[in-house]
Scaffold this active site. Sequence first.
Site, PDB file in Angstrom:
ATOM      1  N   ASN A 129       0.964  -1.243  -0.010  1.00 32.37           N
ATOM      2  CA  ASN A 129       0.031   0.031  -0.008  1.00 32.37           C
ATOM      3  C   ASN A 129       1.011   1.165  -0.104  1.00 32.37           C
ATOM      4  OD1 ASN A 129       0.474   0.883   2.732  1.00 32.37           O
ATOM      5  ND2 ASN A 129      -0.547  -1.125   3.323  1.00 32.37           N
TER       6      ASN A 129
ATOM      7  N   LYS B 130       7.328 -18.142  -9.983  1.00 32.36           N
ATOM      8  CA  LYS B 130       6.718 -16.870 -10.882  1.00 32.36           C
ATOM      9  C   LYS B 130       5.347 -17.526 -11.545  1.00 32.36           C
ATOM     10  CE  LYS B 130       6.987 -13.152 -14.127  1.00 32.36           C
ATOM     11  NZ  LYS B 130       7.906 -12.817 -15.241  1.00 32.36           N
TER      12      LYS B 130
ATOM     13  N   ILE C 197      -1.791  -6.847  14.721  1.00 33.89           N
ATOM     14  CA  ILE C 197      -0.681  -7.037  15.673  1.00 33.89           C
ATOM     15  C   ILE C 197      -1.149  -6.169  16.767  1.00 33.89           C
ATOM     16  CG2 ILE C 197       1.840  -6.172  15.722  1.00 33.89           C
ATOM     17  CD1 ILE C 197       1.843  -6.565  12.728  1.00 33.89           C
TER      18      ILE C 197
ATOM     19  N   PHE D  53      -3.145   3.711  15.422  1.00 38.36           N
ATOM     20  CA  PHE D  53      -3.560   4.788  14.621  1.00 38.36           C
ATOM     21  C   PHE D  53      -4.622   4.276  13.882  1.00 38.36           C
ATOM     22  CE2 PHE D  53      -0.319   8.281  13.881  1.00 38.36           C
ATOM     23  CZ  PHE D  53       0.440   8.216  14.991  1.00 38.36           C
TER      24      PHE D  53
HETATM   25  O1  C5P Z   1      -7.995  -1.973  11.485  1.00 39.19           O
HETATM   26  P1  C5P Z   1      -7.100  -0.898  11.260  1.00 39.19           P
HETATM   27  O2  C5P Z   1      -6.301  -1.534  10.088  1.00 39.19           O
HETATM   28  O3  C5P Z   1      -7.742   0.400  10.707  1.00 39.19           O
HETATM   29  O4  C5P Z   1      -6.360  -0.569  12.445  1.00 39.19           O
HETATM   30  C1  C5P Z   1      -5.120   0.381  12.173  1.00 39.19           C
HETATM   31  C2  C5P Z   1      -4.409   0.113  13.341  1.00 39.19           C
HETATM   32  O5  C5P Z   1      -4.232  -1.119  14.029  1.00 39.19           O
HETATM   33  C3  C5P Z   1      -2.776   0.803  13.390  1.00 39.19           C
HETATM   34  O6  C5P Z   1      -2.381   1.009  14.538  1.00 39.19           O
HETATM   35  C4  C5P Z   1      -2.415  -0.457  12.675  1.00 39.19           C
HETATM   36  O7  C5P Z   1      -0.791  -0.637  12.815  1.00 39.19           O
HETATM   37  C5  C5P Z   1      -2.906  -1.448  13.321  1.00 39.19           C
HETATM   38  N1  C5P Z   1      -2.815  -2.860  12.838  1.00 39.19           N
HETATM   39  C6  C5P Z   1      -2.065  -3.871  13.059  1.00 39.19           C
HETATM   40  N2  C5P Z   1      -2.276  -4.832  12.659  1.00 39.19           N
HETATM   41  C7  C5P Z   1      -3.204  -5.234  11.357  1.00 39.19           C
HETATM   42  C8  C5P Z   1      -3.859  -4.313  11.009  1.00 39.19           C
HETATM   43  C9  C5P Z   1      -3.521  -3.266  11.718  1.00 39.19           C
HETATM   44  O8  C5P Z   1      -1.220  -3.812  14.040  1.00 39.19           O
HETATM   45  N3  C5P Z   1      -3.189  -6.403  10.998  1.00 39.19           N
END
Ligand code: C5P
Length: 408
Positions: free
Chosen positions: A213, A292, A312, A332
């Site tokens: 992304n 590939k 996470i 965030f």
């Molecule tokens: O659910 P969403 O992706 O909007 O949540 C954003 C927050 O969760 C951010 O702090 C991001 O670093 C964390 N996050 C994470 N692991 C994921 C998805 C999001 O730690 N798989």
Amino acid sequence: MNDLAGKHIVLGLTGGIACYKAAELCRALLKEGATVQVVMTEAAAQFITPVTMQALSNRAVYGSQWDARAPNNMAHINLSREADAILIAPCSADFIARLVHGRADDLLSLMCLARPRDQVPLLVAPAMNREMWAHPATQRNVTQLITDGATILGVGRGDQACGETGDGRMLEPQELLDDVIAFFQPKTLAGQQVLVTAGPTYEAIDPVRGITNLSSGKMGFAVARAAREAGAEVTLVAGPVHLATPRGVRRIDVKSALNMLEVSVECAQSASIFIATAAVADWRPANSAEQKIKKDGSGEVPRLTFVENPDILATLAQSPRGRSGELYCVGFAAESHDLLANAQAKRLRKGVPLLVGNIGPATFGQDDNALLLVDEFGVKDLARDSKLALARKLIAEIATRTRARGQK
Ligand code: C5P
């Protein structure tokens, strides 16, 4: 940025070939808004002329304690009283020894001795041959200098002017500048261990393709830098980004969400604060092909199926240390609309004490941002500013909250 606006620095040069780097350092300090008064020892003037330093600093250089330009003939008092810090760069082995002994037979050492120690900190950037640096006498002197309240900015490693290789080079001007800026930041997170995730993740489809992304990692890197400036030990777990590691920060590069989870869980064991700024991919291809995937000319397209990545932030927030508050977790949220409602909902869903909302399209790749802090007590706006300025404000907010929790 004008990180040194209003600061007056006495830049002391002593005898060493690294004097050539002091010219650039002087410019860098001025560019950050500081005013710089250069003071040179006689030996320094063998390596670079006072004319050069005067032209760069736009101020007459001082070199002698007998300089008649000071009306009261007390340059050592006048110059040291105005300073917010005395920075000696380069600082030779000989000058370190002089400082340790409280010598006062040249203007610069006299100023260091005569300065009000509680108001004018002394920052020292050593520069010397590796054997001189490693010598027990120098090491003993450095230890004593630290005991006496000086801040040693460390030495670099690498090729030396004498042709040898090792420890003892003066740090580069940019490194010294970063250290001086950090020195003036309030140490609100001293003693804390901070874990930050930053950047995007990369989810492989096959060995040459993947899904990622547009996260640049800039906000997370700024948060890591600000936490370090505030005195914390910082580990930065970074997805694939092209950004320089902030000074003093331990960086671990990862690729996929699963890598990031594994490293973060490991590092979180000793952390007291976790700040999740990474834009972790929500899904990854269910099976990443070992070879590939080829076009076979039939016009048929591969069908990708996805599985959800682990969260996470939620994993760490719901871990025993997260739940007990030993690990203070900050999330965030990058939203495109309804920032407040989405941020509040996300805070509860993730089970974190503090959630920071920002508008995704307005932050990705940009150098500035605006933040909305949501916690159990309410909402706080941090108005549009550079990411580093916002990161410093966020760190101050986190420090206040973790202190308040600690006092409960
Ligand atoms: O659910 P969403 O992706 O909007 O949540 C954003 C927050 O969760 C951010 O702090 C991001 O670093 C964390 N996050 C994470 N692991 C994921 C998805 C999001 O730690 N798989």
